[in-house]
Design an enzyme around this catalytic site. Sequence first.
Site, PDB file in Angstrom:
ATOM      1  N   TRP A   1      -4.533  54.334 105.125  1.00 20.98           N
ATOM      2  CA  TRP A   1      -4.923  53.038 105.683  1.00 20.98           C
ATOM      3  C   TRP A   1      -4.415  53.079 107.114  1.00 20.98           C
ATOM      4  CZ3 TRP A   1      -8.058  49.259 104.338  1.00 20.98           C
ATOM      5  CH2 TRP A   1      -7.960  48.025 104.978  1.00 20.98           C
TER       6      TRP A   1
ATOM      7  N   ASN B   1       3.721  57.248 104.688  1.00 23.67           N
ATOM      8  CA  ASN B   1       3.253  55.866 104.579  1.00 23.67           C
ATOM      9  C   ASN B   1       4.241  54.994 105.334  1.00 23.67           C
ATOM     10  OD1 ASN B   1       2.231  53.359 103.774  1.00 23.67           O
ATOM     11  ND2 ASN B   1       3.436  53.359 101.884  1.00 23.67           N
TER      12      ASN B   1
ATOM     13  N   GLU C   1      -7.034  25.455 104.198  1.00 26.06           N
ATOM     14  CA  GLU C   1      -6.940  26.731 103.490  1.00 26.06           C
ATOM     15  C   GLU C   1      -6.756  26.492 101.986  1.00 26.06           C
ATOM     16  OE1 GLU C   1      -7.641  29.624 104.257  1.00 26.06           O
ATOM     17  OE2 GLU C   1      -6.568  30.966 102.915  1.00 26.06           O
TER      18      GLU C   1
ATOM     19  N   LYS D   1      -9.443  27.866  99.174  1.00 27.25           N
ATOM     20  CA  LYS D   1      -9.053  28.737  98.057  1.00 27.25           C
ATOM     21  C   LYS D   1      -9.568  28.151  96.736  1.00 27.25           C
ATOM     22  CE  LYS D   1      -8.036  31.864  99.725  1.00 27.25           C
ATOM     23  NZ  LYS D   1      -7.945  32.001 101.117  1.00 27.25           N
TER      24      LYS D   1
ATOM     25  N   GLU E   1     -13.494  28.433  96.504  1.00 27.27           N
ATOM     26  CA  GLU E   1     -14.072  29.765  96.307  1.00 27.27           C
ATOM     27  C   GLU E   1     -13.675  30.387  94.983  1.00 27.27           C
ATOM     28  OE1 GLU E   1     -11.138  32.247  99.384  1.00 27.27           O
ATOM     29  OE2 GLU E   1     -13.177  32.929  99.103  1.00 27.27           O
TER      30      GLU E   1
ATOM     31  N   HIS F   1      -9.905   6.562 107.870  1.00 31.46           N
ATOM     32  CA  HIS F   1     -11.171   6.381 108.586  1.00 31.46           C
ATOM     33  C   HIS F   1     -12.374   6.726 107.715  1.00 31.46           C
ATOM     34  CE1 HIS F   1      -9.011   5.538 112.270  1.00 31.46           C
ATOM     35  NE2 HIS F   1      -8.258   6.604 112.030  1.00 31.46           N
TER      36      HIS F   1
END
Length: 618
Positions: A78, A102, A487, A491, A494, A510
């Site tokens: 990666w 790594n 957020e 979450k 979805e 409001h």
Amino acid sequence: MCGIVGYVGHQAALPVVVEALRRMEYRGYDSSGVAVLDGAGATRVEKKEGKLANLEAALDAAGRGSFAGTTGIGHTRWATHGRPSDRNAHPHVSGEVAIVHNGIIENFAPLRHELEAAGVDLVSDTDSEVAAHLLARAMDDGPTAGDFVASCRAVLNRLEGAFTLVFSHADHPDTLVAARRSTPLVLGVGEDEMFLGSDVAAFIDHTRDAVELGQDTVVVMRADGYEITDFAGEPAEGRPFRIDWDLEAAEKGGYDFFMLKEIAEQPDAVADTLLGHFHDGRIVLDEQRISDQELRDVDKVFIVACGSAYHSGLVAKYAIEHWTRLPCEVEIASEFRYRDPVLDRSTLVVAISQSGETADTLEAVRHAKSQKARVLAVCNTNGSQIPRESDAVLYTHAGPEIGVASTKAYLAQITANYLVGLALAQARGTKYPDEVASEFRQLEKMPELIQRVVDSLEPVRAIARELADSKSVLFLGRHVGYPTALEGALKLKELAYMHAEGFPAGELKHGPIALIEDGLPVFVVMPPIEGRGVLHSKLVSNIQEIKARGARTIVIAEEGDDVVRPLSDYFIPIPTSTTLLQPLLATIPYQAFAAEVAAARGYDVDKPRNLAKSVTVE
Ligand code: M6R
């Protein structure tokens, strides 16, 4: 977050190593490679950019039989330092030495200069390669010459940062030396064979007996045994354990879903994103093709992104404006270019994307560039399109995120965005160097606090199971608590396919307050005690307003917040932090809540319906 494997034993090493790499591919797939020691003083290496399939094709072309030997190492990458390519793939070789790595060797730059000054030809752009050359030189010359294990230790003692390393030497084909500092490494103990893996999935087919290696330890392994020491060579202990997972569970680290594993990896994602970005009292970016003068000339910042990445940008706006005194606008990438934003050479556009391939964000970058703005990418995927087309890059080091719902990449984005803010403040002189350093130190404390939140999510899951049948959930917050509310709602939408909305708490009166009815669950993030003044008391009033209309309040607040506790039907305590850094803590219960509601409803937490991890269409 690369995958590392090693084998010493009686079987042909190549198939064992390749199979282990297949199991480690979830940790990275920018390139992969193997090295097999033939036992007669030679090491055969093959490495290829891209997925493991590319390496397998190269092995087939070379003839797998030509990789004879019972000791081997392997790596699936990666990318962090250096884009994905054959050249930057591991193993890295120097003479008889081959290594896989790594992590991030933070002091690779001075080591690289030292090696170059000594006439060593470095062939890759990685931080890792220095370890191979240092070992080759230590074996050739100096106090540890000829002593493989002592030379490995000598090299390890020169490295800074976080790393797992496996060293091989063609003249010592019966031995592998491995070490770990901060990044993972597990030893598998078989019958006259030993295995190494970034996690147990690497060798679960061969043995169920494993040893967890402690921090700053070195393991010397041969087919018939192993020895663990610290970096000074003093005896050290590993933790032997028996693996009772099946293969699928092993790949998910024992969690039911990748998303849960990724939630647990967040302390590392944030810590790794900070690594190497503060040198000699200064914030440094990864690939900075924007000069300090250009940064000084910036008069406006636009952040463009989608979904969770957009929310991370909303969080960043508070920090960037506060630290740099520059106006900062945050735009949904798919809207940005269609409204003709005012851009010029002095505009800095920050494009945030986990995948680096999101079409909406990519097109926003292209539009910004066509208007001569400078573009800085914050991205989790080295070598992807958005960083390639940008003028500067700051990589998040969350590692591959497999769950479609963003978790660790989101926290890493917030962290990286703060680094961008500090880099700007530093260049523009709106913060003194000691203030920049102090903000960075605050960030460095976050992984430990994040770990505390991750370790205390069980009550959140219990609340989720209780509320799993709700028709709708609202999320409220003020200041950075507002993007956190967005957020939380995203979450839940979805993953649990539940109606959820995030609002700035002050906006409720409001209009949205009409949605409140008896029993409606409403989440609220309270600002830290530091911000108790105005923000805190206003939120207390907001909670009273919704409680009076029958809402059930679920409040995320600092452990010691006794003002709000009596107003909470459910109280979720989080550690104390500064206001700006609180989203790194307050978001985590929302992730766990959404995942648990989805699981309780019987949905696939990792693959929510209608969604894809990378959205490459506009
Ligand atoms: O790869 P990107 O960060 O550009 O992706 C952006 C969004 O598609 C992504 O954050 C999406 O909203 C996540 N599924 C949210 O959990």
